[in-house]
Design a protein around this motif. Structure first.
Motif: not given
Length: 488
Positions: A430-440
């Motif tokens: 899912p797309t949201f899993t890609l976006t979480l890498l940098v902020p986490c």
């Protein structure tokens, strides 16, 4: 000076009872203008309103007299340069040679070049317009000024535009004279050095948002990537594997799915270079070594990246509000209602989904509100009214809060979808899993930096301590206590 800046553009003693410009008193300082174009008209209007006696030199005074204020005297070029010590040259470069007949009259006078070259001329000529003017009139003093001010700003006043006026010349006395004139007109003079800087000053109006080029390309690249990724998952996969036509999602649904991803990643990229800079300082044990050029440029573009993040987030909010207006959404609601009737299910209520959506929307609104505050305080008019501590609190502390809220917003949206096999279309997560890498990663790094073993060392380094230096450095007791009691 605040008192002078609050004065009206046109002094009361210059206005008649019928609100027309009156004759300027004879004791007013005289300024000549060579040229009769739009910028010359704006210069004359501004100078008259600032209390100067203006003489406009034109090749056809009778024809152009009606274009200028009544208080400005429109005459021939010879008469316009006879008395004033300051002459504003408001004409194009190719017309400079037409003034050579005035060389004797212009001897010892200050010539202010206000022209701008075109992009082609700037590349064609290695000599700036001001330097070319100085070569034609070696017995005059040439100053470059007012070229970065638009005709509208010049006429309406600096309150509606940029206040700064770059000034350069080889003669300090002439620069001082023009600086005083700029201040009396309500502008802020900026000393750019000798006339050799004129080429750089003339290049300023030719630049189209130079600080925004890299951030804009970054945002565009991220949008293209996420749009293609979402298109593959939400449109192409159903068409290929399920023979369903979902291409109607391209204008709104896929765009709205991509925008928050871009906004979230851009917001993360605002705070990632700060984490990398802190890590470099810890690893080097000093703050007196330059960052790599790529990191230095990244740090300088954080404001633009943050504003683009806010722009994408605002578009996401607007698109989300428009989703119920789509015809496809109405059809989906009708089809769902028909299915419920056929299934004889009169009550549809999933408690977990209700709570998830309530929390998801609430966190999204809080994140957008905080991001809006960051965008507002980045405006020069607002930022200049804040002291450093206030500005740092808003941009650093509240910015990190916005990043945390956005992360929680994304996590609530994803919920358990990352662990459902049906969500991996074409084996793509899912797309949201890609976006979480940098902020986490940023949040975890920030949490590590708050540990005493890192925070104390980082604080000492930023106060001048060096790992291999001879100077011993100890934090004050109050500072050490503050480090122990600090929290996110």
């Amino acid at each position: 000076m605040p008192g002078e800046m609050d004065k009206p553009l046109i002094s009361h003693h210059l206005v008649d009872s019928n609100y027309s410009l009156a004759e300027v008193p004879s004791e007013a300082p005289k300024v000549g203008i060579l040229g009769s174009g739009d910028f010359a008209h704006s210069l004359a209007t501004r100078l008259v309103g600032s209390g100067f006696c203006v003489l406009v030199g034109s090749r056809n005074p009778k024809r152009t007299a009606g274009l200028f204020p009544a208080a400005a005297q429109v005459t021939s070029q010879e008469e316009a340069v006879a008395c004033p010590e300051v002459i504003l040259v408001a004409m194009f470069r190719e017309h400079y040679s037409s003034l050579c007949s005035l060389r004797d009259q212009l001897t010892g006078k200050i010539l202010v070049d206000v022209s701008n070259p075109t992009e082609q001329e700037h590349l064609q000529y290695h000599q700036s317009n001001a330097e070319y003017l100085a070569s034609l009139f070696p017995t005059s003093t040439v100053v470059k000024a007012f070229n970065v001010i638009s005709a509208w700003t010049m006429q309406s006043g600096p309150r509606d535009g940029n206040r700064q006026v770059p000034i350069c010349s080889n003669h300090p006395e002439a620069k001082h004279t023009i600086s005083l004139m700029a201040r009396s007109m309500g502008f802020t003079p900026v000393d750019m050095g000798s006339l050799a800087s004129a080429r750089e000053v003339e290049a300023m109006p030719l630049r189209l948002l130079p600080d925004w080029k890299v951030p804009a390309l970054l945002a565009l690249g991220l949008f293209v990537f996420f749009y293609a990724y979402n298109f593959t998952r939400d449109v192409l996969q159903p068409y290929v594997q399920e023979n369903k036509n979902k291409f109607y999602k391209l204008p709104v649904s896929v765009v709205n799915t991509s925008l928050p991803c871009v906004a979230f990643v851009l917001l993360s990229l605002v705070y990632l270079p700060g984490v990398l800079a802190a890590a470099l300082q810890l690893q080097r044990g000093t703050k007196y070594r330059r960052f790599p050029d790529w990191l230095d440029h990244w740090l300088q573009h954080r404001k633009q990246i943050g504003l683009l993040s806010f722009f994408c987030a605002a578009l996401h909010v607007l698109y989300s509000l428009c989703l119920p207006l789509r015809r496809s959404h109405r059809y989906d609601l009708v089809n769902l209602a028909v299915k419920q009737v056929l299934a004889n299910n009169s009550h549809l209520w999933v408690e977990e989904e209700v709570w998830r959506m309530e929390i998801y929307i609430s966190l999204g609104l809080l994140a957008f509100g905080t991001l809006s505050l960051l965008a507002v305080t980045s405006l020069p008019s607002i930022a200049n009214s804040l002291n450093w501590k206030e500005f740092s609190f808003v941009q650093s502390t509240l910015g990190f809060v916005a990043l945390v809220l956005s992360t929680l917003h994304t996590l609530t949206y994803g919920w358990t979808r990352a662990f459902e096999e049906s969500r991996y279309k074409f084996y793509l997560p899912p797309t949201f899993t890609l976006t979480l890498l940098v902020p986490c990663t940023i949040i975890l790094a920030k949490a590590l930096f708050f540990l005493p073993c890192f925070s104390r060392r980082l604080s000492k380094i930023r106060r001048g301590w060096e790992k291999d230096g001879d100077v011993k450095f100890t934090l004050p007791a109050s500072q050490a206590l503050a480090q122990k009691t600090s929290h996110v």
